[in-house]
Enzyme design. Structure first.
Site, PDB file in Angstrom:
ATOM      1  N   THR A  68       0.878  -1.150   0.000  1.00  0.00           N
ATOM      2  CA  THR A  68       0.000   0.000   0.000  1.00  0.00           C
ATOM      3  C   THR A  68       0.918   1.203   0.000  1.00  0.00           C
ATOM      4  OG1 THR A  68      -1.367  -1.362   1.432  1.00  0.00           O
ATOM      5  CG2 THR A  68      -1.998   0.918   1.265  1.00  0.00           C
TER       6      THR A  68
ATOM      7  N   ASN B  99      -3.020  -3.912  -3.049  1.00  0.00           N
ATOM      8  CA  ASN B  99      -2.999  -5.030  -2.119  1.00  0.00           C
ATOM      9  C   ASN B  99      -1.596  -5.610  -2.042  1.00  0.00           C
ATOM     10  OD1 ASN B  99      -4.080  -6.565  -0.098  1.00  0.00           O
ATOM     11  ND2 ASN B  99      -4.740  -8.213  -1.443  1.00  0.00           N
TER      12      ASN B  99
END
Length: 546
Positions: free
Chosen positions: A358, A378
């Site tokens: 992230t 992700n």
């Protein structure tokens, strides 16, 4: 209203604005916008698109995220531009005929991708709060993609480490991340396909991504790989403005993200769990401090597994989870003499009730408007699959759903019905973009990447500033640790604990596991001298101010 002025700190300070983000070129793009008279949201748009070019591991137009906003006058808002499950998604889509989870299907296939939200999110944020022209904010990213930029040693290593996957998963089209010789620091990375996509976004806004040529390329990619995203999914995707989760910690007010982020509720629970205890007297990463924080994290992550999900699909018991009496009761069940086994801790009960890759950026402008934004694909480089001709990577956010109750995802997190897969539903996230006030004035802007460790990293960084009197840079640099209920272990960074603290915790039954880096926090703290930044040395994070 002027920002709150904290105690003086020994760090460079800036009066007119600051950007702290994960890559130097993106920080400079945001700073240039502030210098042109843009506000914090304008700078955020420039940073978001610049990171889509310079931080392919996590910066994105193919993913999604969350924004927490606070105006100079103290008005707050949050924007949920989290990805959504395609309409063709189903609860058992990652299970075989025996009901077992199919390995990697939710990670490195076209079916791993949720409907992207980043472009819509930036468009909506700009329409509501932006000042400068949209095209001027996207242009720096186009220039970086078309002309190229010098990669850092860290990015070179990440590209080299993933060469085999990039080649295996992308057998057609131009693969900008592979080459015959290893990448090295200083190499120029040019991405012409991405430059063309960004140009369409610059010229057509939302329609430049969700319709026309780029949408067709995405749908074509889906069909080629048996993916699920359709043109109807793209047409129906819209970001959502939501009311912030707020809570008090001593004389501070915390403004953070509501569901489908689990981060805001968990952060407020954690802060309230430790508030009655003398952390300042115990000291940073000392045995009592670590034990208290670990036991609080254990209970909060147990609650997360049952009660948190997309509020548009599941009634999240926000008020019950944040009730002071409930939190106090949860903390009364641990023993200072011994670790509480996670097997004995279940999600709490109420009367009448049944992302590692992230990126985060924190921005404050000259007027005191502040944004805290966390976005994600992700996993690192998402699904590692390019949309042919469009130059961006598919996310693998579908893994953030509970593929099967009780079965952990890639971050070891377990979940149940609240986070089950449903068409159009947003998957649960740990992203925790946060703004902190003191006495009604801006005090801190903070957030981090790190999958399941996001919540605990933000939590510990806030405590580092408030309880342990660390300046912004010290607070993000300090060693971190993490517990998430299951697996029942305390993950720590190298040398996070002294040998004495380590021994004391182990004697009480805590399983300590040394891991690599935990989180990459980017923070801004307001001091009498102005804005001070903390850019995490665990990454290529950079602070830039004026």
């Amino acid at each position: 209203m002027q920002p709150f002025l904290a105690d003086a700190q020994n760090a460079p300070s800036y009066q007119r604005g600051m950007v702290v983000c994960a890559y130097p070129d993106a920080a400079q793009a945001g700073l240039a916008v502030l210098k042109k008279g843009g506000n914090a949201v304008d700078a955020a748009v420039a940073v978001q698109f610049a990171l889509a070019v310079t931080l392919p591991q996590a910066g994105n137009i193919g993913g999604g995220g969350f924004m927490v906003y606070r105006s100079a006058e103290g008005k707050t808002n949050t924007l949920d531009f989290r990805e959504k499950a395609p309409a063709a998604a189903s609860a058992n889509m990652y299970l075989d005929t025996k009901g077992n989870v199919i390995p990697n299907k939710s990670l490195y296939t076209h079916q791993a991708a949720g409907v992207p939200g980043s472009v819509d999110g930036m468009v909506q944020a700009h329409q509501k709060y932006g000042k400068l022209k949209w095209s001027d904010l996207v242009q720096p990213a186009i220039d970086l993609a078309r002309k190229g930029f010098k990669i850092t040693e860290r990015l070179a290593n990440d590209l080299n480490r993933n060469q085999a996957d990039f080649s295996r998963l992308n057998t057609a089209g131009i693969n900008y991340f592979t080459k015959d010789t290893p990448w090295k620091a200083g190499d120029i990375l040019i991405q012409q396909d991405l430059a063309r996509t960004l140009t369409l976004i610059r010229d057509k806004g939302r329609a430049g991504f969700y319709a026309g040529a780029v949408a067709l390329q995405l749908i074509t990619e889906m069909k080629a790989g048996n993916g699920m995203i359709s043109q109807a999914d793209l047409n129906n995707y819209h970001s959502v403005w939501r009311k912030a989760i707020t809570g008090n910690y001593k004389q501070y007010r915390v403004i953070t993200m509501p569901p489908p982020s689990s981060g805001g509720i968990a952060l407020v629970q954690l802060l309230r769990s430790v508030e009655p205890y003398p952390l300042n007297r115990w000291g940073h990463n000392q045995d009592s401090t670590v034990q208290l924080i670990t036991e609080a994290e254990r209970r909060v992550y147990a609650d997360r597994s049952k009660y948190l999900g997309d509020p548009d699909y599941f009634k999240v018991p926000v008020d019950s989870l944040l009730q002071p009496n409930y939190i106090t009761g949860r903390m009364q069940t641990f023993n200072w003499n011994t670790a509480t086994p996670s097997s004995s801790i279940q999600p709490g009960s109420f009367a009448g009730y049944e992302s590692d890759q992230t990126t985060h950026y924190s921005i404050v402008d000259a007027q005191g408007n502040a944004v805290s934004i966390t976005t994600t694909l992700n996993g690192s480089f998402g699904a590692k699959i390019f949309v042919k001709g469009a130059g961006f990577l598919l996310n693998n956010e579908m893994d953030d759903f509970s593929a099967k109750p009780g079965v952990p995802n890639m971050y070891g997190l377990v979940g149940g019905k609240a986070n089950s897969i449903q068409p159009g539903k947003r998957m649960l996230s740990s992203m925790t973009p946060t703004i902190v006030e003191k006495d009604g004035k801006l005090f801190m802007v903070v957030g981090t990447p790190g999958g399941s460790t996001i919540i605990t990293s933000v939590f510990q960084t806030i405590l580092n500033v408030i309880e342990f009197n660390q300046d912004a840079q010290q607070a993000v640099t300090s060693k971190r640790f993490h517990h998430q209920w299951l697996p029942d272990e305390v993950d720590i960074e190298n040398d996070a604990f002294s040998p004495e603290v380590l021994s004391q915790l182990q004697q009480k039954g805590y399983k300590i596991v040394t891991k690599g880096n935990i989180g990459r926090v980017d923070a801004i703290v307001v001091t009498p001298q102005g804005y001070t930044g903390g850019a995490d040395p665990r990454g290529d994070d950079t602070k830039a101010g004026w």
